[in-house]
Scaffold this active site. Sequence first.
Site, mmCIF file in Angstrom:
data_model
loop_
_atom_site.group_PDB
_atom_site.id
_atom_site.type_symbol
_atom_site.label_atom_id
_atom_site.label_comp_id
_atom_site.label_asym_id
_atom_site.label_seq_id
_atom_site.Cartn_x
_atom_site.Cartn_y
_atom_site.Cartn_z
ATOM 1 N N ASN A 102 -6.561 -2.708 1.698
ATOM 2 C CA ASN A 102 -6.553 -4.174 1.707
ATOM 3 C C ASN A 102 -7.988 -4.635 1.796
ATOM 4 O O ASN A 102 -8.793 -4.039 2.512
ATOM 5 C CB ASN A 102 -5.836 -4.692 2.962
ATOM 6 C CG ASN A 102 -4.326 -4.646 2.813
ATOM 7 O OD1 ASN A 102 -3.806 -4.522 1.711
ATOM 8 N ND2 ASN A 102 -3.637 -4.755 3.932
ATOM 9 N N ARG B 52 0.827 -1.211 0.000
ATOM 10 C CA ARG B 52 0.000 0.000 0.000
ATOM 11 C C ARG B 52 0.865 1.266 0.000
ATOM 12 O O ARG B 52 0.591 2.183 -0.783
ATOM 13 C CB ARG B 52 -0.986 -0.026 1.169
ATOM 14 C CG ARG B 52 -2.133 -1.029 0.929
ATOM 15 C CD ARG B 52 -2.978 -1.191 2.153
ATOM 16 N NE ARG B 52 -2.162 -1.630 3.294
ATOM 17 C CZ ARG B 52 -2.565 -1.645 4.545
ATOM 18 N NH1 ARG B 52 -3.775 -1.234 4.848
ATOM 19 N NH2 ARG B 52 -1.769 -2.081 5.487
#
Lengths: 330, 759
Positions: free
Chosen positions: B47, B29
């Site tokens: 996520n 990320r």
Amino acid sequence: MNHGAGGRAMADLVDLLFRQAFDNPLLNQANDQARFSAPQGDMVMTTDSFVISPLFFPGGNIGSLAVHGTVNDLAMGGAEPLYLSAGFILEEGLPLADLARIVEAMAAAAREAGVQIVTGDTKVVERGKGDGVFINTTGVGRVLPGIRVSGELARPGDRVLVSGTIGDHGVAVMSQRQGLAFATELLSDSAALNGLVATMAECAGPSLRVLRDPTRGGVAATLNELAHQSAVGVQLHESALPVRTEVRGACELLGLDPLTVANEGKLLAICEASVAEPLLAAMQQHPLGVNAAIIGEVIEDPLQLVRMTTAIGGERVVDWLHGEQLPRIC
Amino acid sequence: MRAEATPQEHPAERRAIRVRGLVQGVGFRPHVYRCAQACAVSGFVCNDTQGVLIEAEGHDLDAFVELLQCELPPLARLDSLLQQPVPARGDNDFHIAPSRGGAARGAAIPADAAICDDCLQELFDPGDRRFLHPFIACCNCGPRYTMTRALPYDRGHTAMADFDFCPACASDYTDPGNRRFHAEPLACHDCGPQLSNSVEAVARALAAGQIVAIKGVGGYHLACDARNDAAVQQLRSRKQRDGKPFAVMVLNTRCAARYSELDEGAVRALRSPERPVTVAPVNTGKPGLSAELSRDLGTLGIMLPYTAVHYLLFHALLGCPDTSRWLREANDIALVMTSANISGEPLITDAVTAAARLGGIADCFLHHNRDIPARADDSVVRASARQYTVIRRARGFAPHAIKLHSDGPAVLALGAHLKTTVTLTRGNRAHISPHVGDLDTAEAIALHRETANALEQMLQTAPQRVACDMADDFASTRLATQLSEQRNLPLLRVQHHHAHVAAVLAEHRVTGPVLGMALDGHGQGLDGAAWGGELLRVDGAEMQRVGHLSALSLPGGDRAAREPWRMAAGILHRLDRSDEIADRFRDQPLAAALGQWLRTGETGDTTSAGRLFDAAAGLLGICPVSRFEGEAPMLLEGLVRGELTDGDHYQLLDGILDFTPLLTRLADCADPTRGAREFHGTLLRGLTDWALDAAARQRVDTIALCGGCFINHYLATELPLRLQAAGLTVLQAVAMPPNDGAISLGQAWVACHHDTARA
Ligand SMILES: [Fe+3]
Ligand SMILES: [Mg+2]
Ligand SMILES: [Zn+2]
Ligand SMILES: [Zn+2]
């Protein structure tokens, strides 16, 4: 021995042999059924077919085994065996002398166990269609007063006892089959256990929860079976297991675990912890329980495993072998 | 890096981008965030149950997507990236959104990784606020699978949930420019887990020859000074571990080179982030390690430190040097690092059990207070420039999934009896548990069940069918039977060597028809007999035995598998030389009795290749009794010096390969070294002939090599070369072990195929 044309004469001859050997009033009624009055209380009934090779083994033969097996199945229900039936399937060509030995052994075993063989049947099959002789025995017995034993009654904390040395029968048979010279002295333990059971019932009464004879698959299979039936685990102690030196030696040679070897004259008992010691003492007073021992205890175990603390302090699972002992080392 | 896109070239658009693969817990990320910054993209990344979801809005999204796929974080792996236009929303910035929880379908579970160079640098930097912090970690390193309680992989779902951030760590965690941005194991002295004892005290105990139980990432280790005979002996006797080699840990590859002969393949394996125990030839020229570590095996298992605690220990053992040069310099410190368990039982992971079970073994403990929700042993590989064979697949490798050639029903496969693993398939992925172990103890049997449960939980997948071995007596078979009855699922019993071959096919995404050569210890055959040296024709769920080694006497079942002298006695008997048995094996109390039994009775037999190695070792008199599984073949291989020699001392008839002529020669060979060379050489030649003959008759050109014997260096490296030279395509285990650790994967693969074949 042959069948077919001479079959009639043969059957008569065999009949005579049986009548003489088993001689008792019910059999002597000479009907197609034995008639007797039902005793008071619960009854048990069992049947078993005996198909073994060799027919004669050190310490017994298929005949004595057929009586002991069925008597013991009755006794393991906490019962006093009363009457047996005997069915024979004879292979054409079986020496008459062999048959006579088998029948005599049956008669002797029945006398010793205090049961009567009250009805029977004989068939002769062609050569190659049998293995000498197959015997089926069915028995009925009366449950001893105040006794209720059953495979699902084991509870955590209970003690596990065995009535004597384990593996004797299987190793005796195998040693003979494999020609193991050093084990020639070994005899099968084949015996009727109803007398021992009566002693135990008297001593422990309702605190006796489970009785079972560890025949095929030995102590390992029987305890695994009981663990499942009662939904418990069993913890054994290897150092407490009674095993004859010759049996241990033969097992080492053959790569067998004495726990998985068949017995024909031993029983496993599970009882409340509080009566374990007196029960053990009572068993050891009986000729068939001289080597009895407390070998473990029932434990709580959701996996329902039989475990054993080994002689060197390790821990292993005692497996339930289905067939013959196969290797598992990959 | 590309130049930023200009608004003139492209109108603004918004896309939903779905990324699958190893994208959680690996710094993915923040990577997306940085790419978004670089490309002036707004939107968010999070996520979720499938992996990572991105919504990106900007003028040049193609550039953004391209950048995303370059320079991935070291632990990340992309399996797929799908894009779809969505309505623009005109976000002001790009941000990392909270995870969308729930079922973790499609998301991969990251595996543990060794401490990275950046963290190691900080660990010994007195100016860093994590100077000497035992739990230092970042996005690129540290525990993952072993601290995961549930998916998605987020701090709240890990053992780190028990530790609240201090303000400094909270800022590291939320700063997208920081290496620890969203690093779940992130901690520091102020807020992280703590050790129960000082590292210096533990180092002193080790230096004094004591045994220490050390809690690591996947479980406890037992450690002692590997140069101290008395300490190693003590550990052996207290652990009741007779003869099985111990692995050692050394500081760096220079230190390792003192004790092992390492080529670049071994060095690569040692340094890999999985940090497996790497088995390589022992350096016989430079002694120093205790002879008690292993006996004449010719190999040594070495690993490098993989946690901060390991490095702190070496630091303390070296007297706490203050520059960081020591990290790269050679020294002769070597520590035994062995799984802390009671022989045969699973690895211990919690302090209560450790205290209870290891009290009699360890003199001293080093606990920490981070929970270990998922245990993992150290992985073991055999590595050189020519060979990379996984022997035990656990920490660092598990639970990475194997990609299958196609989707299939969800299959739960329960393995065999030894080195058991559990596999659960979902879609086209096979998820294989770490090494569970041998199912001989109640603890291992319980762990096996828990492992099956945990896989289902983690993958949120209910199996549609169950697979297991054909042997009734295995605890794995019993569990499979029970599960299939309880849930009314079809149960598939897969022949052991069929599963071995299938595991290799699964890895290579080949469905057959192929020839499979299984050289193995034992597996129950279709006919109920003991198999283990097999040529199978495998085509999906179909298997046909097209050849086997000629059967050897197996006098005493498992007992014969542990006592090579018995295998040798069986050979002598077949050669009509049973009168030699008592004298040759006079050290064995049962030798005379066995000789007699062979003459009068009937023993079982086996086509096992493992037992062929045992028989050879027994005939050469090198290992009458194995103290651990595989010792005889390892000793036999260790004896080989120089070139192999061969001859045509075998017979091949109708697919049956008979090495009796070779064994006859070994029975009269006085020089075990010569015998070992001739055994391996002749074996290779015979096996090559055997395979080529069957391949021609079966008209297949691909062969899969499998079974525990393929850990052997010569079988693993020479045999493929010879078969390739003859025109065959050779498939071997790559990520999976060739031994029973891969059986569950093979069972699952066969069960998948069985379904499609019937559909
Ligand atoms: Fe195998
Ligand atoms: Mg019966
Ligand atoms: Zn790091
Ligand atoms: Zn902190």
